[in-house]
Write a protein that holds these residues in place. Structure first.
Motif, mmCIF file in Angstrom:
data_model
loop_
_atom_site.group_PDB
_atom_site.id
_atom_site.type_symbol
_atom_site.label_atom_id
_atom_site.label_comp_id
_atom_site.label_asym_id
_atom_site.label_seq_id
_atom_site.Cartn_x
_atom_site.Cartn_y
_atom_site.Cartn_z
ATOM 1 N N ALA A 61 -6.409 4.054 -11.456
ATOM 2 C CA ALA A 61 -5.668 5.293 -11.729
ATOM 3 C C ALA A 61 -4.207 5.001 -12.046
ATOM 4 C CB ALA A 61 -5.772 6.236 -10.540
ATOM 5 N N ARG A 62 -3.555 4.166 -11.227
ATOM 6 C CA ARG A 62 -2.138 3.860 -11.468
ATOM 7 C C ARG A 62 -1.946 3.146 -12.803
ATOM 8 N NH1 ARG A 62 -1.645 7.352 -8.432
ATOM 9 N NH2 ARG A 62 -0.917 7.241 -6.297
ATOM 10 N N ALA A 63 -2.825 2.221 -13.127
ATOM 11 C CA ALA A 63 -2.712 1.503 -14.400
ATOM 12 C C ALA A 63 -2.817 2.473 -15.571
ATOM 13 C CB ALA A 63 -3.797 0.432 -14.489
ATOM 14 N N LEU A 64 -3.801 3.342 -15.527
ATOM 15 C CA LEU A 64 -4.041 4.279 -16.615
ATOM 16 C C LEU A 64 -2.948 5.339 -16.719
ATOM 17 C CD1 LEU A 64 -5.901 5.316 -18.849
ATOM 18 C CD2 LEU A 64 -7.185 6.552 -17.109
ATOM 19 N N GLU A 65 -2.562 5.926 -15.601
ATOM 20 C CA GLU A 65 -1.592 7.020 -15.655
ATOM 21 C C GLU A 65 -0.192 6.552 -16.011
ATOM 22 O OE1 GLU A 65 -2.011 8.678 -11.780
ATOM 23 O OE2 GLU A 65 -0.692 7.226 -10.829
ATOM 24 N N ASP A 77 0.797 -1.232 0.000
ATOM 25 C CA ASP A 77 0.000 0.000 0.000
ATOM 26 C C ASP A 77 0.829 1.282 0.000
ATOM 27 O OD1 ASP A 77 -2.423 -1.344 -0.071
ATOM 28 O OD2 ASP A 77 -2.653 -1.343 2.106
ATOM 29 N N SER A 78 1.911 1.321 0.764
ATOM 30 C CA SER A 78 2.649 2.583 0.886
ATOM 31 C C SER A 78 3.212 3.051 -0.455
ATOM 32 C CB SER A 78 3.761 2.468 1.933
ATOM 33 O OG SER A 78 4.693 1.477 1.557
ATOM 34 N N LEU A 79 3.758 2.134 -1.251
ATOM 35 C CA LEU A 79 4.317 2.544 -2.546
ATOM 36 C C LEU A 79 3.235 2.848 -3.573
ATOM 37 C CD1 LEU A 79 7.490 0.367 -3.072
ATOM 38 C CD2 LEU A 79 7.340 2.840 -2.976
ATOM 39 N N VAL A 80 2.157 2.082 -3.581
ATOM 40 C CA VAL A 80 1.105 2.322 -4.561
ATOM 41 C C VAL A 80 0.357 3.611 -4.238
ATOM 42 C CG1 VAL A 80 -1.013 1.403 -5.580
ATOM 43 C CG2 VAL A 80 0.912 -0.122 -5.135
ATOM 44 N N ALA A 81 0.193 3.926 -2.968
ATOM 45 C CA ALA A 81 -0.500 5.156 -2.576
ATOM 46 C C ALA A 81 0.344 6.406 -2.855
ATOM 47 C CB ALA A 81 -0.874 5.109 -1.099
ATOM 48 N N ASP A 82 1.656 6.259 -2.930
ATOM 49 C CA ASP A 82 2.560 7.375 -3.220
ATOM 50 C C ASP A 82 2.534 7.642 -4.729
ATOM 51 O OD1 ASP A 82 4.688 9.063 -3.751
ATOM 52 O OD2 ASP A 82 6.185 7.825 -2.753
ATOM 53 N N PRO A 83 2.179 8.856 -5.160
ATOM 54 C CA PRO A 83 2.107 9.142 -6.602
ATOM 55 C C PRO A 83 3.393 8.817 -7.365
ATOM 56 C CG PRO A 83 1.135 10.930 -5.365
ATOM 57 C CD PRO A 83 1.780 10.005 -4.359
ATOM 58 N N GLY A 84 4.533 8.923 -6.715
ATOM 59 C CA GLY A 84 5.792 8.608 -7.385
ATOM 60 C C GLY A 84 6.277 7.194 -7.124
ATOM 61 N N GLY A 85 5.600 6.472 -6.260
ATOM 62 C CA GLY A 85 6.054 5.142 -5.865
ATOM 63 C C GLY A 85 6.093 4.138 -6.993
ATOM 64 N N VAL A 86 5.052 4.063 -7.780
ATOM 65 C CA VAL A 86 4.983 3.113 -8.881
ATOM 66 C C VAL A 86 5.715 3.652 -10.111
ATOM 67 C CG1 VAL A 86 3.430 1.742 -10.338
ATOM 68 C CG2 VAL A 86 2.797 2.233 -7.987
#
Length: 128
Positions: free
Chosen positions: A51-55, A14-23
């Motif tokens: 959101a992460r998949a799309l962005e 969760d911590s890395l996925v929730a961070d906009p720059g993490g992924v």
């Protein structure tokens, strides 16, 4: 490890996925499939995965522990497979072309954006 040998895959929490720059750092490093185990409350896990998949134009496979389900999101942000109720097995086709198509709008290329951010970060680091 077996999956990563065939498709660049990383397992995140969760911590890395929730961070906009993490992924984003993993996307820039060549990863195209993110496996995410989450404990986030509904409906945030699915929204964040989409959101992460799309962005970042990656596939995201989510292991949603609180709801005892799993699902996959494609680079267009669409849920393409999921488990529910008594169904505990799901599958999908990984299309590397979808994850390689980084142009999401005219003058908006995900890969170019990540390269620019990396260059800016390196320049800032060099000046401090």
């Amino acid at each position: 490890a077996l999956l990563d040998a065939a498709i660049p895959t990383v397992s995140l929490g969760d911590s890395l996925v929730a961070d906009p720059g993490g992924v984003a750092a993993f996307r820039a490093a060549g990863y195209r499939l993110i496996c995410w185990t989450t404990d986030l409350p509904a409906p945030w896990a699915e929204r964040l995965a989409r959101a992460r998949a799309l962005e970042l134009r990656v596939y995201v496979v989510v292991i949603d522990r609180p709801r005892r389900r799993a699902y996959a999101v494609d680079p267009d942000g669409a849920v393409i497979a999921c488990t529910f109720d008594g169904y505990h097995l799901a599958g999908f086709t990984f299309d590397p072309r979808k994850a390689s198509a980084t142009l999401v709008a005219p003058q908006t290329d995900v890969a170019e954006g990540l390269d620019r951010i990396a260059a800016l970060a390196a320049r800032e680091k060099a000046t401090t």
